[in-house]
Design an enzyme around this catalytic site. Structure first.
Site, PDB file in Angstrom:
ATOM      1  N   ARG A  57    -150.995  12.298  16.160  1.00 24.80           N
ATOM      2  CA  ARG A  57    -150.307  12.704  17.389  1.00 24.80           C
ATOM      3  C   ARG A  57    -150.275  14.238  17.535  1.00 24.80           C
ATOM      4  O   ARG A  57    -149.279  14.817  17.921  1.00 24.80           O
ATOM      5  CB  ARG A  57    -148.871  12.183  17.439  1.00 24.80           C
ATOM      6  CG  ARG A  57    -148.742  10.690  17.510  1.00 24.80           C
ATOM      7  CD  ARG A  57    -149.285  10.130  18.819  1.00 24.80           C
ATOM      8  NE  ARG A  57    -148.936   8.734  18.972  1.00 24.80           N
ATOM      9  CZ  ARG A  57    -149.601   7.737  18.369  1.00 24.80           C
ATOM     10  NH1 ARG A  57    -150.657   7.990  17.608  1.00 24.80           N
ATOM     11  NH2 ARG A  57    -149.225   6.496  18.565  1.00 24.80           N
TER      12      ARG A  57
ATOM     13  N   GLU B 196    -141.969  13.327  19.262  1.00 31.73           N
ATOM     14  CA  GLU B 196    -143.368  13.264  19.694  1.00 31.73           C
ATOM     15  C   GLU B 196    -143.524  13.724  21.152  1.00 31.73           C
ATOM     16  O   GLU B 196    -144.513  14.329  21.539  1.00 31.73           O
ATOM     17  CB  GLU B 196    -143.864  11.812  19.562  1.00 31.73           C
ATOM     18  CG  GLU B 196    -145.356  11.678  19.728  1.00 31.73           C
ATOM     19  CD  GLU B 196    -145.776  10.334  20.261  1.00 31.73           C
ATOM     20  OE1 GLU B 196    -146.102  10.246  21.460  1.00 31.73           O
ATOM     21  OE2 GLU B 196    -145.778   9.380  19.476  1.00 31.73           O
TER      22      GLU B 196
ATOM     23  N   SER C 146    -143.221   5.865  22.214  1.00 29.88           N
ATOM     24  CA  SER C 146    -142.513   6.341  21.011  1.00 29.88           C
ATOM     25  C   SER C 146    -141.940   7.728  21.274  1.00 29.88           C
ATOM     26  O   SER C 146    -142.680   8.631  21.666  1.00 29.88           O
ATOM     27  CB  SER C 146    -143.467   6.444  19.831  1.00 29.88           C
ATOM     28  OG  SER C 146    -144.081   5.215  19.580  1.00 29.88           O
TER      29      SER C 146
HETATM   30  N1  EPU Z   1    -139.870  -1.567  13.191  1.00 34.32           N
HETATM   31  C1  EPU Z   1    -138.561  -1.951  13.033  1.00 34.32           C
HETATM   32  N2  EPU Z   1    -137.727  -1.928  14.128  1.00 34.32           N
HETATM   33  C2  EPU Z   1    -138.151  -1.543  15.348  1.00 34.32           C
HETATM   34  C3  EPU Z   1    -139.494  -1.144  15.517  1.00 34.32           C
HETATM   35  C4  EPU Z   1    -140.336  -1.154  14.423  1.00 34.32           C
HETATM   36  O1  EPU Z   1    -138.144  -2.309  11.936  1.00 34.32           O
HETATM   37  O2  EPU Z   1    -137.330  -1.549  16.277  1.00 34.32           O
HETATM   38  C5  EPU Z   1    -140.778  -1.574  12.010  1.00 34.32           C
HETATM   39  C6  EPU Z   1    -141.344  -2.941  11.682  1.00 34.32           C
HETATM   40  O3  EPU Z   1    -141.446  -3.022  10.283  1.00 34.32           O
HETATM   41  C7  EPU Z   1    -142.740  -2.894  12.260  1.00 34.32           C
HETATM   42  C8  EPU Z   1    -143.101  -1.437  12.029  1.00 34.32           C
HETATM   43  O4  EPU Z   1    -141.881  -0.745  12.260  1.00 34.32           O
HETATM   44  O5  EPU Z   1    -143.602  -3.746  11.596  1.00 34.32           O
HETATM   45  C9  EPU Z   1    -144.190  -0.892  12.934  1.00 34.32           C
HETATM   46  O6  EPU Z   1    -143.856  -1.137  14.299  1.00 34.32           O
HETATM   47  P1  EPU Z   1    -144.981  -1.081  15.444  1.00 34.32           P
HETATM   48  O7  EPU Z   1    -146.160  -1.896  15.047  1.00 34.32           O
HETATM   49  O8  EPU Z   1    -144.326  -1.349  16.739  1.00 34.32           O
HETATM   50  O9  EPU Z   1    -145.513   0.405  15.368  1.00 34.32           O
HETATM   51  P2  EPU Z   1    -144.763   1.820  15.313  1.00 34.32           P
HETATM   52  O10 EPU Z   1    -145.116   2.470  14.006  1.00 34.32           O
HETATM   53  O11 EPU Z   1    -143.327   1.706  15.644  1.00 34.32           O
HETATM   54  C10 EPU Z   1    -146.822   3.118  16.274  1.00 34.32           C
HETATM   55  C11 EPU Z   1    -147.116   4.099  17.366  1.00 34.32           C
HETATM   56  C12 EPU Z   1    -147.174   3.406  18.722  1.00 34.32           C
HETATM   57  C13 EPU Z   1    -148.248   2.341  18.672  1.00 34.32           C
HETATM   58  C14 EPU Z   1    -147.939   1.364  17.537  1.00 34.32           C
HETATM   59  C15 EPU Z   1    -149.028   0.344  17.337  1.00 34.32           C
HETATM   60  C16 EPU Z   1    -146.196   6.216  16.603  1.00 34.32           C
HETATM   61  C17 EPU Z   1    -145.125   7.241  16.784  1.00 34.32           C
HETATM   62  N3  EPU Z   1    -146.103   5.139  17.392  1.00 34.32           N
HETATM   63  O12 EPU Z   1    -145.507   2.599  16.500  1.00 34.32           O
HETATM   64  O13 EPU Z   1    -147.549   4.364  19.691  1.00 34.32           O
HETATM   65  O14 EPU Z   1    -148.340   1.627  19.908  1.00 34.32           O
HETATM   66  O15 EPU Z   1    -147.814   2.097  16.275  1.00 34.32           O
HETATM   67  O16 EPU Z   1    -150.154   0.955  16.784  1.00 34.32           O
HETATM   68  O17 EPU Z   1    -147.099   6.410  15.793  1.00 34.32           O
HETATM   69  C18 EPU Z   1    -146.675   5.932  21.263  1.00 34.32           C
HETATM   70  O18 EPU Z   1    -147.166   6.824  20.556  1.00 34.32           O
HETATM   71  O19 EPU Z   1    -146.047   6.193  22.322  1.00 34.32           O
HETATM   72  C19 EPU Z   1    -146.800   4.545  20.842  1.00 34.32           C
HETATM   73  C20 EPU Z   1    -146.237   3.552  21.517  1.00 34.32           C
END
Ligand code: EPU
Length: 335
Positions: A160, A331, A235
């Site tokens: 990012r 971010e 995010s």
């Molecule tokens: N989780 C929780 N609670 C929540 C949300 C997430 O416990 O409310 C934990 C769970 O363990 C889940 C893990 O976080 O398995 C990962 O969650 P998710 O797959 O939704 O991915 P993320 O790490 O929260 C990142 C990116 C997103 C992208 C997703 C999928 C960043 C800051 N965000 O989110 O990007 O869509 O992976 O690849 O790296 C964005 O940048 O705006 C964005 C949406």
């Protein structure tokens, strides 16, 4: 092209924050952009407005980049170069690529915003980052109006992050992005758990570009709030990256903590988990809050001010630091 005065920017940012622009102009071509730059006004470049939190009025000339155009050109038997004007909508462009069977961007389906901002924060999702497909970035330097092209390696892409968010912030306007995509032997990436799960449900064993795009669209629609229905910028924070040593200590205290290996020295922790554990998930504070399905997304229930959202973000940062001893980086671009 007409400069307007005292315009609300509410409809031009996906958070739906109502701030005033002292003046505003929509530009539809590079020659219009160059004409505006000649005025030597203090400017603010507005693209899709999907990664911005306005906390105050913009007492500058807001230039809304609405340049359009997509051109493809064969590079070799298996690769194509696609030049895209900055004002093209990102998701429409991804769908266009899929309709032409050009591979590389399918995992990035449904990300809000425009093509011109995609390199700034190196947008990413479901195991793919846009840096993997960017060939070059064409820009105009604001002070001199001179064009400059950045090769992929000049952009210092990171998680990012890019040179346009750091050393060169506010100095260049991205006018066009050139992507290098595959025409046939696509290297598909559907190892991300949720994508694999959706494909298995549909009994798809050898997916094509559209199958992957459809799975991503489905996952995003179920997890992430639609900015057309509830204001948000995806995010709000980055997932923190910590040392293996710090991670081992945390793991003793919280055995269920999720993590992704970044290297042999570092681990990424999902900020959504940290925020959920700290009790913010789904909690509404006035007109803002953390989303009920994805704690990492802060939302505007309708009439939030940027200051209100920012105050919540600071409260979350403070609480995560107290609870887990790690800083959370924002971010979104806070203005
Ligand atoms: N989780 C929780 N609670 C929540 C949300 C997430 O416990 O409310 C934990 C769970 O363990 C889940 C893990 O976080 O398995 C990962 O969650 P998710 O797959 O939704 O991915 P993320 O790490 O929260 C990142 C990116 C997103 C992208 C997703 C999928 C960043 C800051 N965000 O989110 O990007 O869509 O992976 O690849 O790296 C964005 O940048 O705006 C964005 C949406």
């Amino acid at each position: 092209m007409q400069i307007q005065h005292n315009i609300s920017l509410k409809n031009f940012n996906t958070f739906g924050i109502d701030v005033n622009a002292e003046s505003y102009v929509s530009v539809k071509s590079i020659s219009e952009l160059l004409e505006i730059l000649k005025l030597k006004k203090e400017i603010f470049i507005l693209s899709g407005g999907s990664n911005l939190l306005f906390t105050k009025d913009i007492n500058k000339l807001v230039i809304h980049l609405n340049t359009k155009g997509i051109e493809d050109q064969e590079l070799n038997k298996n690769e194509v170069l696609i030049s895209v004007q900055a004002g093209e909508n990102w998701h429409d462009f991804v769908l266009w690529c899929i309709s032409k069977n050009y591979g590389g961007l399918e995992n990035l389906s449904l990300i809000p915003g425009n093509v011109g901002s995609s390199p700034i924060q190196n947008i990413g999702a479901y195991g793919t980052e846009v840096k993997d497909t960017i060939y070059k970035v064409k820009t105009i330097e604001i002070n001199t109006s001179i064009s400059k092209t950045f090769k992929n390696s000049d952009c210092n892409f990171g998680y990012r992050n890019s040179i346009f968010k750091n050393e060169l912030k506010g100095k260049y306007i991205i006018t066009e992005v050139v992507f290098k995509l595959t025409k046939n032997n696509h290297s598909l990436n559907y190892s991300y758990g949720a994508i694999q799960f959706e494909l298995d449900l549909k009994k798809i064993t050898s997916p094509n570009l559209k199958d992957i795009s459809d799975a991503v669209i489905f996952i995003r629609n179920t997890k992430l709030p639609n900015p057309n229905e509830i204001g948000n910028c995806g995010s709000f924070f980055k997932n923190p990256i910590i040392s293996i040593q710090d991670f081992s200590k945390l793991k003793k205290k919280y055995p269920e903590i999720p993590s992704y290996i970044v290297s042999d020295k570092e681990v990424k922790i999902p900020a959504g988990w940290l925020i959920e554990q700290s009790g913010f998930k789904g909690k509404r504070i006035g007109e803002t809050g953390s989303h009920k399905n994805q704690a990492l997304v802060l939302v505007n229930y309708g009439n939030a001010t940027g200051k209100e959202v920012y105050a919540l973000a600071q409260n979350i940062q403070k609480t995560i630091y107290e609870n887990f001893g790690m800083p959370l980086d924002i971010e979104v671009n806070v203005i």
